[in-house]
Design a protein around this motif. Structure first.
Motif, PDB file in Angstrom:
ATOM      1  N   MET A   1     -10.814  -1.613  -3.544  1.00  0.00           N
ATOM      2  CA  MET A   1     -10.765  -2.678  -2.608  1.00  0.00           C
ATOM      3  C   MET A   1     -11.851  -3.648  -2.919  1.00  0.00           C
ATOM      4  SD  MET A   1     -12.321  -0.565   0.231  1.00  0.00           S
ATOM      5  CE  MET A   1     -12.000  -1.345   1.455  1.00  0.00           C
ATOM      6  N   LYS A   2     -11.954  -4.607  -2.328  1.00  0.00           N
ATOM      7  CA  LYS A   2     -12.924  -5.640  -2.381  1.00  0.00           C
ATOM      8  C   LYS A   2     -12.935  -6.379  -3.639  1.00  0.00           C
ATOM      9  CE  LYS A   2     -13.850  -2.241  -1.776  1.00  0.00           C
ATOM     10  NZ  LYS A   2     -14.000  -1.315  -1.459  1.00  0.00           N
ATOM     11  N   ASP A  62      -9.967  -0.553  -6.582  1.00  0.00           N
ATOM     12  CA  ASP A  62     -11.227  -1.238  -6.360  1.00  0.00           C
ATOM     13  C   ASP A  62     -12.236  -0.256  -5.771  1.00  0.00           C
ATOM     14  OD1 ASP A  62     -13.003  -3.272  -6.348  1.00  0.00           O
ATOM     15  OD2 ASP A  62     -11.765  -4.650  -5.223  1.00  0.00           O
ATOM     16  N   ALA A 397     -10.725   0.139   7.122  1.00  0.00           N
ATOM     17  CA  ALA A 397      -9.399  -0.420   7.356  1.00  0.00           C
ATOM     18  C   ALA A 397      -9.331  -1.391   8.532  1.00  0.00           C
ATOM     19  CB  ALA A 397      -8.398   0.712   7.535  1.00  0.00           C
ATOM     20  N   THR A 401      -8.856  -5.623   8.360  1.00  0.00           N
ATOM     21  CA  THR A 401      -7.707  -6.344   8.902  1.00  0.00           C
ATOM     22  C   THR A 401      -8.154  -7.369   9.940  1.00  0.00           C
ATOM     23  OG1 THR A 401      -6.414  -4.353   8.583  1.00  0.00           O
ATOM     24  CG2 THR A 401      -5.464  -6.054  10.005  1.00  0.00           C
TER      25      THR A 401
ATOM     26  N   GLY B  32      -4.660  -0.826   9.710  1.00  0.00           N
ATOM     27  CA  GLY B  32      -5.203  -0.827   8.363  1.00  0.00           C
ATOM     28  C   GLY B  32      -4.104  -0.598   7.351  1.00  0.00           C
ATOM     29  N   ARG B  36      -3.774  -2.933   1.149  1.00  0.00           N
ATOM     30  CA  ARG B  36      -4.916  -3.854   1.151  1.00  0.00           C
ATOM     31  C   ARG B  36      -6.220  -3.091   0.922  1.00  0.00           C
ATOM     32  NH1 ARG B  36      -5.587  -9.009   1.903  1.00  0.00           N
ATOM     33  NH2 ARG B  36      -3.441  -9.314   2.500  1.00  0.00           N
ATOM     34  N   VAL B  37      -6.333  -1.927   1.490  1.00  0.00           N
ATOM     35  CA  VAL B  37      -7.532  -1.130   1.279  1.00  0.00           C
ATOM     36  C   VAL B  37      -7.641  -0.763  -0.202  1.00  0.00           C
ATOM     37  CG1 VAL B  37      -8.700   1.029   1.836  1.00  0.00           C
ATOM     38  CG2 VAL B  37      -7.574  -0.261   3.637  1.00  0.00           C
ATOM     39  N   ALA B  38      -6.504  -0.470  -0.831  1.00  0.00           N
ATOM     40  CA  ALA B  38      -6.537  -0.076  -2.243  1.00  0.00           C
ATOM     41  C   ALA B  38      -6.863  -1.255  -3.157  1.00  0.00           C
ATOM     42  CB  ALA B  38      -5.192   0.539  -2.644  1.00  0.00           C
ATOM     43  N   LEU B  39      -6.422  -2.442  -2.780  1.00  0.00           N
ATOM     44  CA  LEU B  39      -6.540  -3.575  -3.698  1.00  0.00           C
ATOM     45  C   LEU B  39      -7.807  -4.403  -3.514  1.00  0.00           C
ATOM     46  CD1 LEU B  39      -2.961  -5.028  -4.057  1.00  0.00           C
ATOM     47  CD2 LEU B  39      -4.335  -3.796  -5.727  1.00  0.00           C
ATOM     48  N   GLY B  40      -8.455  -4.261  -2.411  1.00  0.00           N
ATOM     49  CA  GLY B  40      -9.668  -5.052  -2.244  1.00  0.00           C
ATOM     50  C   GLY B  40      -9.426  -6.257  -1.384  1.00  0.00           C
ATOM     51  N   VAL B  41     -10.513  -6.804  -0.872  1.00  0.00           N
ATOM     52  CA  VAL B  41     -10.389  -7.782   0.193  1.00  0.00           C
ATOM     53  C   VAL B  41      -9.822  -9.112  -0.240  1.00  0.00           C
ATOM     54  CG1 VAL B  41     -12.102  -6.791   1.683  1.00  0.00           C
ATOM     55  CG2 VAL B  41     -12.801  -8.304  -0.136  1.00  0.00           C
ATOM     56  N   ASN B 276      -9.832   6.247   3.216  1.00  0.00           N
ATOM     57  CA  ASN B 276      -9.176   5.461   2.161  1.00  0.00           C
ATOM     58  C   ASN B 276      -7.790   4.976   2.583  1.00  0.00           C
ATOM     59  OD1 ASN B 276     -11.274   5.893   0.399  1.00  0.00           O
ATOM     60  ND2 ASN B 276     -10.359   7.732  -0.477  1.00  0.00           N
ATOM     61  N   ARG B 277      -7.378   5.283   3.796  1.00  0.00           N
ATOM     62  CA  ARG B 277      -6.025   4.983   4.253  1.00  0.00           C
ATOM     63  C   ARG B 277      -4.988   5.532   3.261  1.00  0.00           C
ATOM     64  NH1 ARG B 277      -8.112   4.455   8.318  1.00  0.00           N
ATOM     65  NH2 ARG B 277      -7.821   2.870   9.912  1.00  0.00           N
TER      66      ARG B 277
END
Lengths: 506, 315
Positions: A1-2, A62, A397, A401, B32, B36-41, B276-277
């Motif tokens: 992520m990020k 990420d 999470a 969001t 969540g 999105r959590v896996a790919l980054g903000v 990590n969802r």
């Protein structure tokens, strides 16, 4: 992520920032000799860390935990950062930039080998650069978009042409997107990393530890330790206990600075304190009407006694900065004097802007520093005449969001640990919603100009942010490491993405 | 007997089915986005949408549910969103670790509770019985994680007798395995033992008041002999029931204790999955825990019948 800041790092109290040891030339001489094939014989070391990687593939997953382990240790980059933030050679011995600042020519080392036996060549560099654009999915890959073409002039010479001049591109090549892969070594990145670095990935006990062993065919000087185990702890107390009972030799990231006294008062241990790239930002949602008035923003900065806040919520460890720049960046200036603590002035500014008595929502991620500093911020702002309502949001999470994606907040607190992230954090599209053409002008000029122009314009940008009170910088997260006294090669500052294991020695 | 068996089996299966729907529904409403959590903000919306497609999250919920259930019935727990590794073997590995903890905790609890509870009941008007009772009351009030922290401070940090954390599989190094097992098992077992002691005590007290025990004593048996020969088996019925319920508490206690002692069990897998969802992984782990609890209750029901012949005709 990020991406433009690394949230998982933040999640664990800036583990990344804290851990990343300063860049480390593989050719550095700290590794205790280097002439023999095994400087430290079969010595082993165990390091306690906090954020376990979810996968070993940082091209599609990420998070700061993966580069922390693999970058610089297993994968190497063409160029890297030294302790002072300067870009220095690694797999590239030297490089030149064309007068129009668009063409970079790198001379590569000729004796680097991947752990699968293949020689490292300019062809691998071309493959690696192109693969960022084609196969990577994490958002950091965007930093490679500016590359128009990468081409191998010879096995040891690489030429990269940019679409427009960009100082930032060369800097990003020191980070994970600059990692050099072998075409024959990318079939199982998540479990079997193949790089040219001083260490080889050996074993992953999921939920517990990752074991790295010395790469005895390494082209540079060999690491001291034959084996280094990175052991992961979710709990700060468990991490401290592991060092106290000699299960580990080093705490790579101190999670609870208030518990440091048990180590500082004991001769068996050394405590290292330096800086990181982790700016703890009290962010404002600049698109909200209440924050459109600069007097409100300045009042908030002046209502906060930063020294008292740091003492209360992070045991006084950390540095006050005053803008979005850590001291290790070339354009750092002490800007803590721009909006000094002045409660009377804060009150009158709030009266003047009409914000006095209004209620602001402070939406905090469930992270230790955010939770504890949030309470202090609330009481300080309430003394100045604002009402503050605190909401806790589960991190990552729920916070991602609500605050990050939807910008449904007035204020938040989070550490931005990505290096050189001023421009990424303060723009109209980011959750800060900070729309300032003057700032963007400075940033564009900094990216396109020569080194002097870059430093000059970045200074202007940092000052602009501070004077405009685009947010408030509570403090810079410290690099805090505790280790057994005889461990050498630990870094003072942690400003790169990786934890450099090759410099460690006993 | 047969009827009862069929009835209990039916209850077991229906509970399992209802639980699976609930577990799935809770995951579906959890805030969540895993992609999105896996790919980054800063990931683009297109990239997030593409990953959701890869995860199968763009399909209608009933389809997702039945696919998941179908997989489970074939023993296929799917592949983790985050680590891209098959979930089944991971859960199996972690379950073995947690089972060692739970079993060791249960053994310690029984070793503590049965004698202590019996003595407390037999001597319930004497000082020794009251003192034991007071100690067990304190034990009931202490949560397992606190017990764990206290044990670490005393036996690992201060005295240095045992490791503060870590886990070694028994096959790799049995000595180390035992050393690392003792403290976490104690922190689970002592607390559970204290709770169980209360039940043993009241069960034994009830039995002591029964006529057949008076008869046994009239025949010349000493109080403990009478209890040993005639009372304990009868006292075991309510205790076994409680034991089944306790096992669920032990499993949950293990989740927390695993964190304090840094043990790679099912609990730590679950916590990582939540943060990590990694929804599929969480769903699977929760289902395994639900299955374990329901299975234990089912077995307890059957044991009940085996222990008390009167119940065989009662239903």
């Amino acid at each position: 992520m990020k991406s433009s800041f690394r949230i998982r790092a933040v999640a664990f109290v800036a583990s990344a920032a804290v851990l990343a040891l300063t860049a480390c030339s593989a050719g550095s001489s700290t590794s205790g000799g280097g002439s023999g094939s095994s400087p430290g014989g079969d010595q082993k070391l165990s390091i306690g860390l906090v954020a376990e990687p979810a996968s070993l593939d940082f091209t599609t997953t990420d998070g700061a935990a993966i580069p922390q382990v693999l970058l610089g240790n297993v994968y190497e980059t063409l160029v890297e950062q030294d302790d002072s933030g300067k870009i220095v050679p690694s797999l590239a011995k030297s490089w030149t930039v064309s007068p129009d600042r668009k063409t970079y020519t790198f001379d590569l080392v000729d004796n680097a080998k991947f752990t699968n036996g293949k020689q490292f060549t300019a062809g691998d560099a071309v493959f690696s650069i192109n693969r960022v654009k084609s196969a990577w999915t994490i958002s950091l890959k965007a930093a490679m978009d500016v590359v128009a073409q990468a081409k191998a002039l010879s096995p040891t010479q690489l030429q990269v042409t940019l679409a427009k001049p960009s100082n930032d591109w060369l800097f990003r090549m020191t980070t994970r997107i600059g990692a050099m892969f072998s075409e024959s070594g990318v079939s199982a990145l998540a479990t079997d990393p193949v790089g040219t670095g001083p260490f080889k990935f050996s074993k992953w006990n999921r939920g517990d530890s990752i074991v790295m062993v010395r790469n005895d065919d390494y082209w540079g000087s060999k690491p001291y330790f034959q084996q280094i185990t990175l052991k992961y702890f979710k709990d700060a107390t468990a991490l401290n206990n592991a060092l106290l009972t000699s299960t580990i030799n080093v705490i790579g990231t101190v999670q609870a600075p208030e518990a440091l006294s048990q180590f500082t008062s004991n001769d068996k241990y050394q405590v290292i304190e330096g800086t990181t790239n982790g700016e703890v930002l009290l962010s404002f949602n600049n698109s909200r009407p209440v924050f459109k008035d600069i007097r409100t923003r300045q009042a908030i900065r002046m209502a906060i006694d930063h020294k008292a806040l740091l003492d209360t919520c992070w045991a006084g460890r950390g540095k006050l900065i005053g803008s979005m720049v850590p001291p290790t960046d070339p354009w750092y200036e002490d800007l803590t004097g721009v909006a000094p603590f002045d409660l009377a002035k804060a009150k009158s500014l709030l009266q003047a802007s009409g914000a006095a008595g209004k209620t602001l929502r402070l939406r905090l991620p469930t992270l230790p520093y955010a939770t504890s500093c949030g309470q202090v911020v609330k009481s300080m702002l309430e003394q100045a005449g604002l009402k503050v309502q605190i909401d806790q949001l589960e991190f990552p999470a729920a916070w991602l969001t609500t605050v990050f994606k939807n910008a449904d907040y007035d204020m938040s607190i989070i550490a931005h640990v990505e290096p050189r992230d001023l421009g990424a954090v303060f723009n109209a599209k980011y959750y800060t919603r900070y729309d300032d053409p003057t700032l963007q002008g400075y940033l564009a000029a900094a990216d396109a100009g020569d080194e002097a122009a870059q430093v000059d314009n970045m200074k202007k940008a940092a000052r602009r942010l501070s004077e405009q009170a685009a947010g408030d910088w509570l403090f810079l997260i410290p690099n805090l490491i505790v280790a057994e006294k005889n461990i050498k090669g630990l870094p003072t500052n942690a400003i790169t993405e990786n934890f450099d294991l090759s410099k460690l020695a006993r | 007997m047969i009827l009862r068996l069929i009835e209990r089996t039916g209850v077991f299966l229906v509970s399992l089915a209802v639980s699976s729907v609930l577990v799935f529904a809770f995951m579906a409403v959890l805030p969540g986005d895993p992609a999105r959590v896996a790919l980054g903000v800063n990931a683009s919306d297109e990239a997030v949408a593409e990953l959701r497609r890869q995860f199968g999250l763009d399909r209608p919920l009933p389809t997702q549910y039945f696919d998941w259930l179908g997989g489970l019935l074939h023993g296929d727990l799917g592949t983790s969103y985050v680590s891209k590794v098959a979930i089944g073997p991971q859960v199996f590995d972690r379950l073995q670790v947690t089972l060692w903890l739970v079993v060791a905790g249960m053994v310690i609890a029984l070793v503590v509770a049965v004698p202590a509870g019996t003595v407390m009941a037999a001597r319930h008007r004497k000082i020794s019985g009251l003192a034991l009772s007071a100690v067990s009351q304190v034990g009931v009030a202490v949560p397992a994680f606190l017990a764990g922290i206290l044990l670490i401070v005393v036996f690992a940090v201060k005295l240095g007798w045992l490791p503060a954390n870590g886990w070694t599989p028994p096959a790799q190094d049995p000595g180390m395995f035992l050393k690392q097992l003792i403290l976490p098992a104690l922190s689970l077992g002592l607390v559970q033992g204290a709770v169980l002691t209360r039940y043993v005590r009241s069960a034994v007290l009830d039995v002591l008041r029964e006529d057949y025990l008076r008869t046994a004593r009239a025949k010349g048996l000493r109080p403990f002999q009478a209890l040993w020969r005639h009372g304990l088996r009868n006292a075991a019925v309510p205790v076994v029931t409680v034991l089944g319920l306790q096992l669920a508490t032990l499993l949950i206690g293990a989740v927390v204790v695993e964190r304090v002692f840094v043990i790679p069990g099912l609990g730590s897998l679950l916590l990582d999955g939540v943060s990590n969802r990694d929804l599929l992984l969480v769903q699977d782990v929760v289902m395994v825990l639900v299955l374990a609890v329901l299975l234990v209750n089912f077995i307890v029901d059957l044991l009940y019948v085996a222990l008390d012949p009167r119940l065989r005709t009662a239903s």
